[in-house]
Write a protein that holds these residues in place. Sequence first.
Motif, PDB file in Angstrom:
ATOM      1  N   VAL A  80      -0.475   6.756   3.612  1.00 24.04           N
ATOM      2  CA  VAL A  80      -0.050   5.568   2.865  1.00 24.04           C
ATOM      3  C   VAL A  80       1.183   4.939   3.505  1.00 24.04           C
ATOM      4  O   VAL A  80       1.268   3.707   3.654  1.00 24.04           O
ATOM      5  CB  VAL A  80       0.224   5.925   1.391  1.00 24.04           C
ATOM      6  CG1 VAL A  80       0.997   4.809   0.697  1.00 24.04           C
ATOM      7  CG2 VAL A  80      -1.082   6.164   0.657  1.00 24.04           C
ATOM      8  N   GLN A  81       2.145   5.763   3.894  1.00 24.36           N
ATOM      9  CA  GLN A  81       3.354   5.228   4.508  1.00 24.36           C
ATOM     10  C   GLN A  81       3.036   4.516   5.819  1.00 24.36           C
ATOM     11  O   GLN A  81       3.541   3.418   6.093  1.00 24.36           O
ATOM     12  CB  GLN A  81       4.360   6.349   4.757  1.00 24.36           C
ATOM     13  CG  GLN A  81       5.691   5.862   5.320  1.00 24.36           C
ATOM     14  CD  GLN A  81       6.356   4.842   4.421  1.00 24.36           C
ATOM     15  OE1 GLN A  81       6.652   5.128   3.261  1.00 24.36           O
ATOM     16  NE2 GLN A  81       6.590   3.635   4.928  1.00 24.36           N
ATOM     17  N   HIS A  84       1.266   1.207   5.120  1.00 29.91           N
ATOM     18  CA  HIS A  84       2.233   0.180   4.724  1.00 29.91           C
ATOM     19  C   HIS A  84       2.956  -0.387   5.942  1.00 29.91           C
ATOM     20  O   HIS A  84       3.143  -1.604   6.063  1.00 29.91           O
ATOM     21  CB  HIS A  84       3.249   0.768   3.754  1.00 29.91           C
ATOM     22  CG  HIS A  84       2.701   1.039   2.390  1.00 29.91           C
ATOM     23  ND1 HIS A  84       3.403   1.730   1.425  1.00 29.91           N
ATOM     24  CD2 HIS A  84       1.516   0.710   1.817  1.00 29.91           C
ATOM     25  CE1 HIS A  84       2.683   1.812   0.324  1.00 29.91           C
ATOM     26  NE2 HIS A  84       1.534   1.209   0.540  1.00 29.91           N
ATOM     27  N   ASP A  85       3.375   0.502   6.840  1.00 32.60           N
ATOM     28  CA  ASP A  85       4.107   0.064   8.033  1.00 32.60           C
ATOM     29  C   ASP A  85       3.251  -0.837   8.923  1.00 32.60           C
ATOM     30  O   ASP A  85       3.769  -1.744   9.585  1.00 32.60           O
ATOM     31  CB  ASP A  85       4.579   1.275   8.836  1.00 32.60           C
ATOM     32  CG  ASP A  85       5.640   2.095   8.106  1.00 32.60           C
ATOM     33  OD1 ASP A  85       6.235   1.571   7.141  1.00 32.60           O
ATOM     34  OD2 ASP A  85       5.852   3.258   8.494  1.00 32.60           O
ATOM     35  N   PRO A  90      -4.064  -3.288   0.710  1.00 30.10           N
ATOM     36  CA  PRO A  90      -4.643  -2.460  -0.352  1.00 30.10           C
ATOM     37  C   PRO A  90      -6.122  -2.782  -0.540  1.00 30.10           C
ATOM     38  O   PRO A  90      -6.560  -3.914  -0.345  1.00 30.10           O
ATOM     39  CB  PRO A  90      -3.830  -2.861  -1.591  1.00 30.10           C
ATOM     40  CG  PRO A  90      -2.549  -3.393  -1.047  1.00 30.10           C
ATOM     41  CD  PRO A  90      -2.900  -4.064   0.244  1.00 30.10           C
ATOM     42  N   THR A 121      -3.614   8.447  -2.308  1.00 31.23           N
ATOM     43  CA  THR A 121      -3.766   7.096  -1.732  1.00 31.23           C
ATOM     44  C   THR A 121      -4.418   6.157  -2.743  1.00 31.23           C
ATOM     45  O   THR A 121      -5.462   5.560  -2.458  1.00 31.23           O
ATOM     46  CB  THR A 121      -4.612   7.152  -0.449  1.00 31.23           C
ATOM     47  OG1 THR A 121      -5.885   7.767  -0.754  1.00 31.23           O
ATOM     48  CG2 THR A 121      -3.937   7.960   0.639  1.00 31.23           C
ATOM     49  N   GLU A 123      -3.960   3.177  -3.821  1.00 34.10           N
ATOM     50  CA  GLU A 123      -4.158   1.753  -3.553  1.00 34.10           C
ATOM     51  C   GLU A 123      -5.176   1.493  -2.446  1.00 34.10           C
ATOM     52  O   GLU A 123      -5.507   0.343  -2.155  1.00 34.10           O
ATOM     53  CB  GLU A 123      -2.830   1.090  -3.199  1.00 34.10           C
ATOM     54  CG  GLU A 123      -2.200   1.597  -1.916  1.00 34.10           C
ATOM     55  CD  GLU A 123      -0.738   1.206  -1.810  1.00 34.10           C
ATOM     56  OE1 GLU A 123      -0.472   0.075  -1.377  1.00 34.10           O
ATOM     57  OE2 GLU A 123       0.121   2.038  -2.174  1.00 34.10           O
TER      58      GLU A 123
END
Length: 248
Positions: A80-81, A84-85, A90, A121, A123
């Motif tokens: 997830v991190q 996002h990066d 989503p 996870t 999203e």
Amino acid sequence: MIKGFDCSTPLTAQTAAAFVNDGYLFVARYLVPSGYKALTKSEADTISEAGLQIVSVFETTANRALGGRSAGLADGATAVQVAHDLGQPPGSCIYFAVDFDASSAQMPTIIAYLRAASEATPEYTTGVYGSYAVMEAVRNVGACSHFWQTYAWSGGKKSNFINIYQYLNDVVEHGIGVDYDESYGKEGWWSTITVPEPPESYPLSPKDANVIIPFLSAGYEATSSTAAREEFHRLANELRRVSGQPEQ
């Protein structure tokens, strides 16, 4: 069927364009925090600008899924991190790899890993990469929603519900090592390029609506009935609405 490939080598603008010119529409790349095979934000932008869709796959070691629930929770949080990066939107999918010849005795541990990864996870949708046996076992218990099968360790069998199929490994194309894939819909892929919403369309053009409205106005003027006038007025506004014009 849609043509794609996966690779551990980062793509440049030149190699991405070359694959697009050869008719490829997607590439699977590694959603891991570091290392030579890690997808970066700049590469994701390069891939997207070339016109390829991205399939995200999380794999640190081939048999990581044998770490069970605790490994799944940790890997899901890491995935997830990184997602996002990278700007992964989503609702798209993260596939978790089971990159070995898993036995039936190992399936409960693998399923626990995938369920935990999915839990971590929320999203994103969750997928699994692996053999025919992995596809069947995971789907039977509903541990994830997307399926990427490899021909390896599958004994010639192919699940009939998969989204992606890897049918050949270790091919060199455009100077890099790739595996060949094909997909069948609902892959969960993504791009860093936002596709604009299409302009709102209306079933009736303003020109045609404004030809009809005067006839309703004539009917409005010709009657003294309040109910009839209200209906003529309503119909005129309905024509304005469906042609994208403000009501009056």
